[in-house]
Design a protein around this motif. Structure first.
Motif, PDB file in Angstrom:
ATOM      1  N   LEU A 424      41.383  31.409  24.914  1.00  0.00           N
ATOM      2  CA  LEU A 424      40.187  31.561  25.735  1.00  0.00           C
ATOM      3  C   LEU A 424      40.510  31.578  27.232  1.00  0.00           C
ATOM      4  N   LEU A 425      41.714  31.103  27.585  1.00  0.00           N
ATOM      5  CA  LEU A 425      42.115  31.104  28.995  1.00  0.00           C
ATOM      6  C   LEU A 425      42.792  32.411  29.412  1.00  0.00           C
ATOM      7  N   GLU A 426      43.081  33.265  28.445  1.00  0.00           N
ATOM      8  CA  GLU A 426      43.761  34.524  28.764  1.00  0.00           C
ATOM      9  C   GLU A 426      42.888  35.392  29.661  1.00  0.00           C
ATOM     10  N   GLY A 427      43.512  35.993  30.638  1.00  0.00           N
ATOM     11  CA  GLY A 427      42.799  36.925  31.515  1.00  0.00           C
ATOM     12  C   GLY A 427      42.057  36.276  32.669  1.00  0.00           C
ATOM     13  N   ILE A 428      42.067  34.957  32.760  1.00  0.00           N
ATOM     14  CA  ILE A 428      41.382  34.293  33.871  1.00  0.00           C
ATOM     15  C   ILE A 428      42.203  34.476  35.154  1.00  0.00           C
ATOM     16  N   GLU A 429      41.528  34.899  36.212  1.00  0.00           N
ATOM     17  CA  GLU A 429      42.168  35.071  37.518  1.00  0.00           C
ATOM     18  C   GLU A 429      41.743  33.938  38.450  1.00  0.00           C
ATOM     19  N   VAL A 430      42.661  33.544  39.321  1.00  0.00           N
ATOM     20  CA  VAL A 430      42.384  32.508  40.310  1.00  0.00           C
ATOM     21  C   VAL A 430      42.406  33.159  41.696  1.00  0.00           C
ATOM     22  N   TRP A 431      41.317  32.967  42.421  1.00  0.00           N
ATOM     23  CA  TRP A 431      41.194  33.508  43.780  1.00  0.00           C
ATOM     24  C   TRP A 431      41.014  32.349  44.764  1.00  0.00           C
ATOM     25  N   GLY A 432      41.523  32.557  45.996  1.00  0.00           N
ATOM     26  CA  GLY A 432      41.383  31.557  47.054  1.00  0.00           C
ATOM     27  C   GLY A 432      40.623  32.105  48.236  1.00  0.00           C
ATOM     28  N   ALA A 433      39.859  31.233  48.933  1.00  0.00           N
ATOM     29  CA  ALA A 433      39.103  31.650  50.121  1.00  0.00           C
ATOM     30  C   ALA A 433      38.810  30.423  50.974  1.00  0.00           C
ATOM     31  N   ASN A 434      38.337  30.690  52.197  1.00  0.00           N
ATOM     32  CA  ASN A 434      37.982  29.591  53.096  1.00  0.00           C
ATOM     33  C   ASN A 434      36.503  29.552  53.425  1.00  0.00           C
ATOM     34  N   ASN A 435      35.711  30.417  52.779  1.00  0.00           N
ATOM     35  CA  ASN A 435      34.264  30.314  52.904  1.00  0.00           C
ATOM     36  C   ASN A 435      33.631  30.647  51.566  1.00  0.00           C
ATOM     37  N   LEU A 436      32.415  30.194  51.391  1.00  0.00           N
ATOM     38  CA  LEU A 436      31.754  30.298  50.091  1.00  0.00           C
ATOM     39  C   LEU A 436      31.392  31.722  49.733  1.00  0.00           C
ATOM     40  N   LEU A 437      31.380  32.612  50.730  1.00  0.00           N
ATOM     41  CA  LEU A 437      31.082  34.016  50.426  1.00  0.00           C
ATOM     42  C   LEU A 437      32.295  34.740  49.850  1.00  0.00           C
ATOM     43  N   PHE A 438      33.462  34.142  50.004  1.00  0.00           N
ATOM     44  CA  PHE A 438      34.718  34.707  49.519  1.00  0.00           C
ATOM     45  C   PHE A 438      34.982  36.105  50.091  1.00  0.00           C
ATOM     46  N   ASP A 439      34.520  36.312  51.338  1.00  0.00           N
ATOM     47  CA  ASP A 439      34.790  37.623  51.938  1.00  0.00           C
ATOM     48  C   ASP A 439      36.206  37.716  52.504  1.00  0.00           C
ATOM     49  N   ASP A 440      36.925  36.570  52.550  1.00  0.00           N
ATOM     50  CA  ASP A 440      38.338  36.582  52.951  1.00  0.00           C
ATOM     51  C   ASP A 440      39.246  36.226  51.777  1.00  0.00           C
ATOM     52  N   ALA A 441      38.766  36.467  50.545  1.00  0.00           N
ATOM     53  CA  ALA A 441      39.455  35.999  49.342  1.00  0.00           C
ATOM     54  C   ALA A 441      40.779  36.725  49.103  1.00  0.00           C
ATOM     55  N   GLN A 442      41.725  35.969  48.521  1.00  0.00           N
ATOM     56  CA  GLN A 442      42.990  36.537  48.042  1.00  0.00           C
ATOM     57  C   GLN A 442      43.158  36.173  46.560  1.00  0.00           C
ATOM     58  N   ARG A 443      43.671  37.112  45.811  1.00  0.00           N
ATOM     59  CA  ARG A 443      43.983  36.853  44.395  1.00  0.00           C
ATOM     60  C   ARG A 443      45.286  36.071  44.330  1.00  0.00           C
ATOM     61  N   LEU A 444      45.225  34.878  43.796  1.00  0.00           N
ATOM     62  CA  LEU A 444      46.421  34.030  43.749  1.00  0.00           C
ATOM     63  C   LEU A 444      47.267  34.288  42.511  1.00  0.00           C
ATOM     64  N   CYS A 445      46.630  34.439  41.362  1.00  0.00           N
ATOM     65  CA  CYS A 445      47.388  34.666  40.133  1.00  0.00           C
ATOM     66  C   CYS A 445      46.444  34.964  38.973  1.00  0.00           C
ATOM     67  N   GLU A 446      47.016  35.419  37.897  1.00  0.00           N
ATOM     68  CA  GLU A 446      46.338  35.463  36.591  1.00  0.00           C
ATOM     69  C   GLU A 446      47.013  34.413  35.726  1.00  0.00           C
ATOM     70  N   LEU A 447      46.223  33.539  35.095  1.00  0.00           N
ATOM     71  CA  LEU A 447      46.793  32.426  34.339  1.00  0.00           C
ATOM     72  C   LEU A 447      47.795  32.918  33.299  1.00  0.00           C
ATOM     73  N   ARG A 448      48.923  32.219  33.244  1.00  0.00           N
ATOM     74  CA  ARG A 448      50.016  32.611  32.360  1.00  0.00           C
ATOM     75  C   ARG A 448      50.444  31.404  31.524  1.00  0.00           C
ATOM     76  N   ARG A 449      50.634  31.631  30.238  1.00  0.00           N
ATOM     77  CA  ARG A 449      51.066  30.542  29.349  1.00  0.00           C
ATOM     78  C   ARG A 449      52.456  30.051  29.707  1.00  0.00           C
ATOM     79  N   SER A 450      52.665  28.758  29.479  1.00  0.00           N
ATOM     80  CA  SER A 450      54.010  28.205  29.636  1.00  0.00           C
ATOM     81  C   SER A 450      54.864  28.632  28.452  1.00  0.00           C
ATOM     82  N   GLU A 451      56.136  28.298  28.491  1.00  0.00           N
ATOM     83  CA  GLU A 451      57.048  28.678  27.425  1.00  0.00           C
ATOM     84  C   GLU A 451      56.595  28.119  26.078  1.00  0.00           C
ATOM     85  N   ARG A 452      56.042  26.927  26.081  1.00  0.00           N
ATOM     86  CA  ARG A 452      55.597  26.301  24.833  1.00  0.00           C
ATOM     87  C   ARG A 452      54.256  26.857  24.362  1.00  0.00           C
TER      88      ARG A 452
END
Length: 612
Positions: A424-452
């Motif tokens: 269920l966590l597959e495909g989730i993206e994490v974005w970062g921003a400094n305001n609630l409008l996220f108009d300065d947002a950057q894509r940080l990563c797409e969640l990736r499973r650990s080796e286990r």
């Protein structure tokens, strides 16, 4: 003279006790003789009753040991069941069966003392009338008919003429009699009419009102209800049970239909390994019940159980050597046990031989510990072992000379359900921003499973700092038990805030979760309080709490002949724990000292755990 008076006093007391004991025996013998005289005479002179005479002998000869419970509290509870309004006789009877299973059986009324000739004759006649009417009983052997249709009682419930109150309806009997392809087969008949015969079964709510929260109440009640239903429909049947699973906690009861077309259908969930299967019988089938040793587990003191494991599973006879020096310490009986609910539970019994013990009909690929009772506790007379399907036997003898480092990720097996939660966590993206409008947002990563594959872990190289993070899922079902963030110093970021519907994703409790929001594209917004350079993100899926979690305390043990030996307690600082100087070729057990009872034994092979 005082000594003489004391001797006379104790002799008188002894004679009184013996006379009362003899009186009880005489009562039993007297009533049994009356049953034999009256019932046998009743069926003696008519040729058509010769089979009824054999049935009467079967019931009377095996009657000793069957009983009803006679305690005051139990009888009051039974009376309260009888007074229930809006509950059918069938349901009340099923409740009586279940209630009698969970009650203390010290206070008994033995059937051999109280069953009357009239009751027995009426019951036998009624059951044989069914044999005439029901075509599916035409080809059933007398042995099966006597054992699985004829008995007048089920467990320790109060005696009554239930056979006169419960039977197949005339409509269903007429209907099933039309079908030449099924009417002679008990298993096909029960499938055809099971759901057509309405019994208004009680639900769990009704049970809890009557019984309270009794362990396994639903499991046994379901079996008792089905047994009552099958027998009332003239279907040969019995309750089978496994006393302890071999790869998880718990046990199970179910009903087996005795039919040539359906031999040994195992009604347990896939993945649950059976240690042994026993069947409740009317006839005396357990010879170990004749032993007077009080240390014998309760299950083996029951004269009316039968080992039917080989009806369900491929089994082997397993011979276990008795280690040197232990032969004289063992009395007559030995046991095989499996690990269940944090202890070794005996599930098989055998008589001690010369230097070895042979246990019949044992399933393969389970871990067994051979034990005996000594000094008021269970002791091993050999090491735990596994018998594989290829007949190879592996004894798990710890090597304390050649040691190893092991890395442990779980205390309980990972399974299909947990993997589905993880996806269920597959495909989730994490974005970062400094305001609630996220108009300065950057894509940080797409969640990736650990080796286990049991958690999602991402290392980030983005140098920018962000106050807000947003998890964006394209799935309607969002499954997350915990998100953990680390800063550039490798320290965990605390004091996170989020919307109330996602609060359980940051509460540092792996057993709570954000799950099934039902809103496509729902975004989880996290306020870090101040801009932070996030360097690592760990996301835990919905969980059973059996992963290794940072902050929890764990203890690793290995089994030696004297019992479990600790390798120390450690606080986890990641989602695994490592132990050095661990004996090789041993059986291990990881305990979480913060709570939880789902823990399984395992071996360590090729750098990973193999659970049993």
């Amino acid at each position: 003279m005082r000594i003489i008076y004391f001797l006379l006093f104790f002799i008188a007391i002894g004679n009184y006790a013996c006379n009362n004991k003899d009186a009880g025996v005489n009562r039993s013998n007297s009533n049994k003789e009356k049953l034999e005289t009256t019932v046998y005479h009743h069926y003696k002179y008519e040729d058509e009753d010769s089979l009824k005479l054999a049935a009467a002998k079967f019931l009377i000869e095996n009657m000793n040991g069957h009983f009803s419970i006679n305690s005051k509290n139990y009888l009051q509870d039974i009376e309260s069941i009888k007074l229930l309004k809006g509950v059918s006789y069938f349901n009340k009877k099923a409740m009586e069966l279940t209630f009698s299973y969970f009650m203390d059986t010290d206070n008994k009324v033995m059937d051999v003392d109280v069953v009357s000739s009239d009751f027995l004759i009426k019951h036998i006649d009624s059951v044989f009338e069914r044999r005439k009417l029901y075509p599916w009983l035409k080809d059933v052997s007398n042995e099966v008919f006597f054992e699985y249709i004829l008995p007048y009682r089920f467990l320790h419930e109060p005696l009554d003429c239930w056979v006169d109150s419960l039977s197949i309806s005339e409509h269903s009997l007429a209907d099933v009699s039309l079908y030449d392809n099924l009417k002679y087969s008990p298993s096909l008949v029960y499938r055809h009419i099971y759901n057509k015969e309405k019994y208004d079964n009680a639900n769990d709510h009704t049970l809890k009102q009557i019984f309270g929260n009794v362990p396994a109440i639903s499991c046994y009640f379901s079996a008792a209800t089905n047994l009552l239903k099958y027998r009332s429909l003239g279907i040969p049947s019995a309750i089978d049970f496994t006393p302890a699973y071999a790869n998880r906690n718990g046990f199970h009861y179910w009903v087996s239909v005795i039919s040539p077309e359906e031999y040994g259908k195992l009604e347990v969930e896939p993945g649950r390994r059976i240690s042994k299967v026993y069947r409740y019988m009317y006839s005396k089938t357990n010879r170990y019940a004749d032993y007077t040793d009080e240390s014998i587990p309760v299950i083996f003191r029951n004269p009316f159980i039968k080992d039917v494991t080989d009806c369900y599973l491929r089994t082997r006879n397993i011979t276990v050597p008795i280690l040197d020096g232990l032969q004289r310490r063992i009395s007559d009986l030995c046991y095989l046990s499996v690990f269940n609910t944090g202890q070794w539970q005996p599930i098989a019994i055998a008589e001690k031989g010369v230097e070895k013990v042979t246990f019949d009909r044992m399933p393969v690929a389970n871990v067994y510990l051979p034990v005996y009772w000594g000094n008021d506790k269970w002791k091993a007379f050999n090491y735990p072992f596994i018998v594989f399907d290829n007949a190879k036997t592996t004894y798990l003898i710890p090597d304390t000379i050649n040691k190893q480092k092991i890395c442990v990720y779980r205390k309980y097996p990972y399974n299909e359900k947990l993997n589905a939660y993880c996806k269920l966590l597959e495909g989730i993206e994490v974005w970062g921003a400094n305001n609630l409008l996220f108009d300065d947002a950057q894509r940080l990563c797409e969640l990736r499973r650990s080796e286990r594959g049991q958690v999602y872990e991402n290392q980030l190289s983005i140098p920018d700092k962000f106050r807000y993070l947003k998890l964006v899922s394209v799935k309607a079902r969002f499954g997350l038990s915990e998100i953990v963030l680390f800063d550039e110093k490798g320290e965990r970021i605390t004091h996170l805030k989020t919307d109330s519907c996602f609060q359980e994703g940051i509460d540092q409790n792996p057993l709570t979760c954000v799950f099934n929001t039902g809103i496509l594209g729902k975004e989880m917004l996290i306020d870090l309080g101040t801009p932070v350079a996030v360097k690592k993100i760990i996301c835990y899926p919905r969980s059973d709490g059996n992963h290794i979690y940072p902050g929890n305390k764990y203890e690793l043990l290995y089994f030696d002949l004297g019992g479990w030996k600790s390798l120390g307690v450690k606080s986890a600082d990641s989602y695994y724990v490592e132990y050095d100087s661990v004996p090789t070729h041993a059986l291990y057990w990881l305990k979480c000292l913060n709570g939880g009872i789902e823990e399984r034994i395992f071996t360590y092979e090729n750098g990973s755990q193999r659970f049993f």
